[in-house]
Enzyme design. Sequence first.
Site, PDB file in Angstrom:
ATOM      1  N   SER A  14       0.832  -1.202   0.000  1.00  0.00           N
ATOM      2  CA  SER A  14       0.000   0.000   0.000  1.00  0.00           C
ATOM      3  C   SER A  14       0.864   1.249   0.000  1.00  0.00           C
ATOM      4  O   SER A  14       2.039   1.211   0.333  1.00  0.00           O
ATOM      5  CB  SER A  14      -0.905   0.000   1.236  1.00  0.00           C
ATOM      6  OG  SER A  14      -1.465   1.274   1.441  1.00  0.00           O
ATOM      7  N   HIS A  15       0.248   2.370  -0.369  1.00  0.00           N
ATOM      8  CA  HIS A  15       0.932   3.661  -0.308  1.00  0.00           C
ATOM      9  C   HIS A  15       1.123   4.137   1.125  1.00  0.00           C
ATOM     10  O   HIS A  15       1.874   5.066   1.375  1.00  0.00           O
ATOM     11  CB  HIS A  15       0.121   4.717  -1.058  1.00  0.00           C
ATOM     12  CG  HIS A  15       0.327   4.675  -2.539  1.00  0.00           C
ATOM     13  ND1 HIS A  15      -0.005   3.590  -3.298  1.00  0.00           N
ATOM     14  CD2 HIS A  15       0.875   5.589  -3.377  1.00  0.00           C
ATOM     15  CE1 HIS A  15       0.303   3.843  -4.562  1.00  0.00           C
ATOM     16  NE2 HIS A  15       0.843   5.044  -4.637  1.00  0.00           N
ATOM     17  N   SER A  16       0.390   3.533   2.040  1.00  0.00           N
ATOM     18  CA  SER A  16       0.414   4.005   3.423  1.00  0.00           C
ATOM     19  C   SER A  16       0.786   2.860   4.357  1.00  0.00           C
ATOM     20  O   SER A  16       0.223   1.767   4.271  1.00  0.00           O
ATOM     21  CB  SER A  16      -0.982   4.554   3.776  1.00  0.00           C
ATOM     22  OG  SER A  16      -1.250   4.388   5.157  1.00  0.00           O
ATOM     23  N   SER A  72       0.701   2.674  -8.732  1.00  0.00           N
ATOM     24  CA  SER A  72       2.150   2.590  -8.593  1.00  0.00           C
ATOM     25  C   SER A  72       2.545   1.500  -7.595  1.00  0.00           C
ATOM     26  O   SER A  72       3.642   0.945  -7.683  1.00  0.00           O
ATOM     27  CB  SER A  72       2.763   3.940  -8.198  1.00  0.00           C
ATOM     28  OG  SER A  72       2.244   4.397  -6.988  1.00  0.00           O
TER      29      SER A  72
END
Lengths: 222, 206
Positions: A14-16, A72
Amino acid sequence: MHDGAERVGLVVVSHSARLAAGVAEVAGQMAPDVTVAAAGGTADGGIGTDFDAVSEALARVGAAAVLYDLGSARMVAELAVESLDDPSRVVLVDAPLVEGAVAAAVAAQGGADLAAVASAARAAGSEPEVAAPAEGEEIRVRLTNEIGLHARPAALTARTLSELDASVTVRFGDKSADGTSVLALMALGARGGDEVVVSATGRQSDDALRAFADLAARDFDE
Amino acid sequence: MACTAESVADAVRAAAAVVASHRDELVALDRAIGDGDHGENLNRGFTAVVAALDEGTPDTPAAVLKLVASTLISKVGGAAGPLYGTAFLRASAVVKDAAELGPAEVVAALEAALGGVVARGKAEVGDKTMVDALSPAVEAARSADSVSELLTAAAEAARAGAESTEPLVARKGRASYLGERSAGHVDPGARSTALILGSFAAGPVR
């Protein structure tokens, strides 16, 4: 599951960092014996995906399904998979992150192989399939725990039934669910006090019905 | 004239400088239609690339390109990391162990880079992405005779290609979530591609 075979694991990209950890937490609750590795955020704690963190997460699991949040994250995960000595030991799965991770974790807990775990995750993105009622033995079971076939009870049921050589259908009202699909079971919406009809076919159909009745009698260990 | 490992490294340093000086512009473009991190991410990546090159220039152009790829993949947190990383990785693979790159090798490297970006990002021309700058650049590079000419032609085509993204509605990447509202802004990835190719043309690679 084959004797001695490792359970398939999960990698959540994940991005986070908090999102990855949260998804891993929710999926892990359904599957205590499955390794769920989270890789979220950048090395400096920002929002983004970190190739090295994803590679480390991949190193913590053997055969594994890899789920991701946004574009991404998929690309970074792809690159990390391509960089493995044996890229075929993992499958990148395009699935809704939370539902897919839960479905994959439950399938993995039940001993499903990598292809089946990946397909459980993918199927989590579509409407629950209406299971064809299994011909065969049938029992009626009243649910006595408060939340009925929800969350943990659904996961426990799916896990228990997926370990048996039987095809089990759980019906409630005009809805029916595959007994090994946690999401389909939850979608039945059967609560405490409701009565469900369980039918089973296959070599262990009797065991499956007994197992379901047993779980319900124990209030699903709630 | 052809490019050696040293001149490829110089070109990459020129790209790092142009990314640094346009950092705020890229941030502003990305803030308009993306998540606002493109300038920051790319600058972080290229700063790390320069630091890696300062440790010593690898022996071959391919090795320089590979170092750039692995550094960008590790250090850029956004989509630019895997996209530029794959571009440089594929370019590195295609020039193999050549000590110097002539026009044919540079064109092959650009073609491989484009192929990598398309494979990784699944974007086509018109999707409002890096591909809108890189694809015409590769096309333009094919018709030139020297490395210098082809880099100049590629840079000019990339610049025009990036500008052409302004009216487009994004179909890939974070900007695609904006739908029609993504029109009216230049795509930050196409812009950074044009800047980097521009720096190659203006730099000491001749």
